[in-house]
Design an enzyme around this catalytic site. Structure first.
Site, PDB file in Angstrom:
ATOM      1  N   CYS A 114      63.154  65.176  27.094  1.00 25.40           N
ATOM      2  CA  CYS A 114      64.328  64.793  27.901  1.00 25.40           C
ATOM      3  C   CYS A 114      63.959  64.429  29.344  1.00 25.40           C
ATOM      4  CB  CYS A 114      65.359  65.907  27.882  1.00 25.40           C
ATOM      5  SG  CYS A 114      65.974  66.245  26.235  1.00 25.40           S
ATOM      6  N   HIS A 259      70.023  64.186  33.956  1.00 24.20           N
ATOM      7  CA  HIS A 259      69.895  64.182  32.497  1.00 24.20           C
ATOM      8  C   HIS A 259      71.125  64.876  31.926  1.00 24.20           C
ATOM      9  CE1 HIS A 259      68.718  64.800  28.467  1.00 24.20           C
ATOM     10  NE2 HIS A 259      68.510  66.099  28.605  1.00 24.20           N
ATOM     11  N   ASN A 289      73.587  64.334  24.254  1.00 23.27           N
ATOM     12  CA  ASN A 289      72.259  64.351  24.875  1.00 23.27           C
ATOM     13  C   ASN A 289      71.391  63.282  24.206  1.00 23.27           C
ATOM     14  OD1 ASN A 289      69.630  64.903  25.654  1.00 23.27           O
ATOM     15  ND2 ASN A 289      69.807  67.113  25.441  1.00 23.27           N
TER      16      ASN A 289
END
Ligand code: UT7
Length: 332
Positions: A114, A259, A289
């Site tokens: 990520c 993020h 996500n």
């Protein structure tokens, strides 16, 4: 004299298919209420059968190149941040390179889960500063749905597919200045990047497969609470590190483009910075996500709807498997 990397264009792409929480709750033991309450996620986009990470990446990169008003032939470095490459090798970046019509330079993938986009931003910025590249396409693209265990409700509700890209270009040479000197944090471009990792926390978030270990692709496994705890602490510290390195205060930030893992993590970082919620670009409700793609997807949305304007100071930050974490500060 030194060179700044300027972001001159951005683009993104989301697959057409949208899966709502209601649809998920017909497949596994979950509810819209639980997912929204714990994460803020309402839906996610999923790649179609046969639609690969390289396809998503290509569309985002084409849009970023068009937005920048350049041609692919001018690009001399392509970096693709992904955890879900089309194949173990070759690098998915090389497929995108050829499909884009990029004829010069090099293309490679980077893997920081990520945190991939902020890692990529640091790599791109350093290539430009070192004079080894002039025009860089940086993409974050994922088909995370392909590595989810769709029977594990603690992970499969959290992720989605998508891609985002930016074009960075070497700007004018500017005089050297160190933190504290007037003008050191003025002007367009990437002001600084900051990266960290800690392999001692590998077990909190990983995929239980791979070419060298199981010869299978494997599925995402996560200690959600453990990751959450580290995220809140590491993101607060990376934000402070970035501001201090640039002699700036939280109120100097125009936009936090984080993020997008969990709305509660975004709120916690904004609270620690003292930033009002309307200064935080949030897409997790609609995208879930998307790992390395989440920051450039959010950035592109806020640029195109006119929130981010030239001269704005943008702080990007992320944490992911590794654990890895990092931040980048950019004057738009
Ligand atoms: O990009 C970086 C990677 N990831 C992250 O940043 C994620 C960080 N972690 C999180 O966002 C949160 O920890 C989660 C959203 C994953 C989980 O939230 P939580 O508040 O930590 O919940 P939990 O894992 O402690 O689970 C609480 C309860 C459990 O039931 P019991 O044991 O209390 O009866 C779970 O079994 O919720 C249950 N649960 C679910 N219930 C309905 C777990 N997943 C679900 C689900 N639907 N999808």
């Amino acid at each position: 004299m030194r060179i700044r990397s300027e972001i001159i264009g951005c683009g993104s792409y989301l697959p057409e298919r949208v899966m709502s929480n209601a649809e998920l709750s017909t497949m596994i033991d979950t509810t819209d209420e639980w997912i929204v309450g714990r994460t803020g996620i309402k839906q996610r986009h999923l790649a179609a059968d046969g639609e690969l990470t390289s396809d998503l990446a290509l569309k985002a990169a084409e849009r970023a190149i068009a937005h920048a008003g350049i041609s692919a032939a001018e690009v001399d470095l392509l970096i693709l941040a992904t955890t879900t490459p089309d194949n173990t090798f070759p690098a998915t970046a090389t497929k995108v390179q050829t499909k884009l019509g990029m004829t010069n330079g090099a293309a490679f993938d980077i893997q920081a889960v990520c945190s991939g986009f902020v890692y990529g931003l640091a790599v791109a910025d350093n290539f430009i500063k070192a004079g080894q590249a002039k025009t860089v396409v940086l993409i974050g693209a994922e088909t995370f749905s392909r590595i989810l265990d769709w029977e594990d409700r603690s992970t499969c509700v959290l992720f989605g597919d998508g891609a985002g890209a930016v074009v960075l270009r070497a700007g004018e040479k500017i005089p050297d200045a160190s933190p504290g000197e007037v003008g050191h944090n003025r002007g367009r471009g990437v002001l600084s990047t900051h990266l960290h990792s800690d392999g001692a926390t590998n077990d909190l978030l990983y995929v239980d497969g791979g070419p060298s270990s199981t010869q299978t692709v494997g599925h995402v496994r996560m200690d959600g609470k453990g990751v959450f705890r580290h995220a809140v602490a590491n993101l607060a510290s990376i934000v402070i590190e970035t501001l201090e390195a640039n002699g700036l205060a939280p109120e100097d930030i125009d936009w936090l483009v984080p993020h997008q893992a969990n709305k509660r993590i975004l709120d916690s970082t904004a609270r620690k910075l003292g930033l009002p919620n309307d200064k935080v670009v949030v897409t997790v409700d609609r995208h879930a996500n998307t790992s390395a793609a989440s920051i450039p997807l959010a950035l592109d949305e806020a640029v195109r709807d006119g929130r981010i304007k030239q001269g704005d100071l943008i702080l990007m930050e992320a944490m992911g498997g590794g654990l890895t974490w990092g931040a980048g500060l950019v004057r738009w």
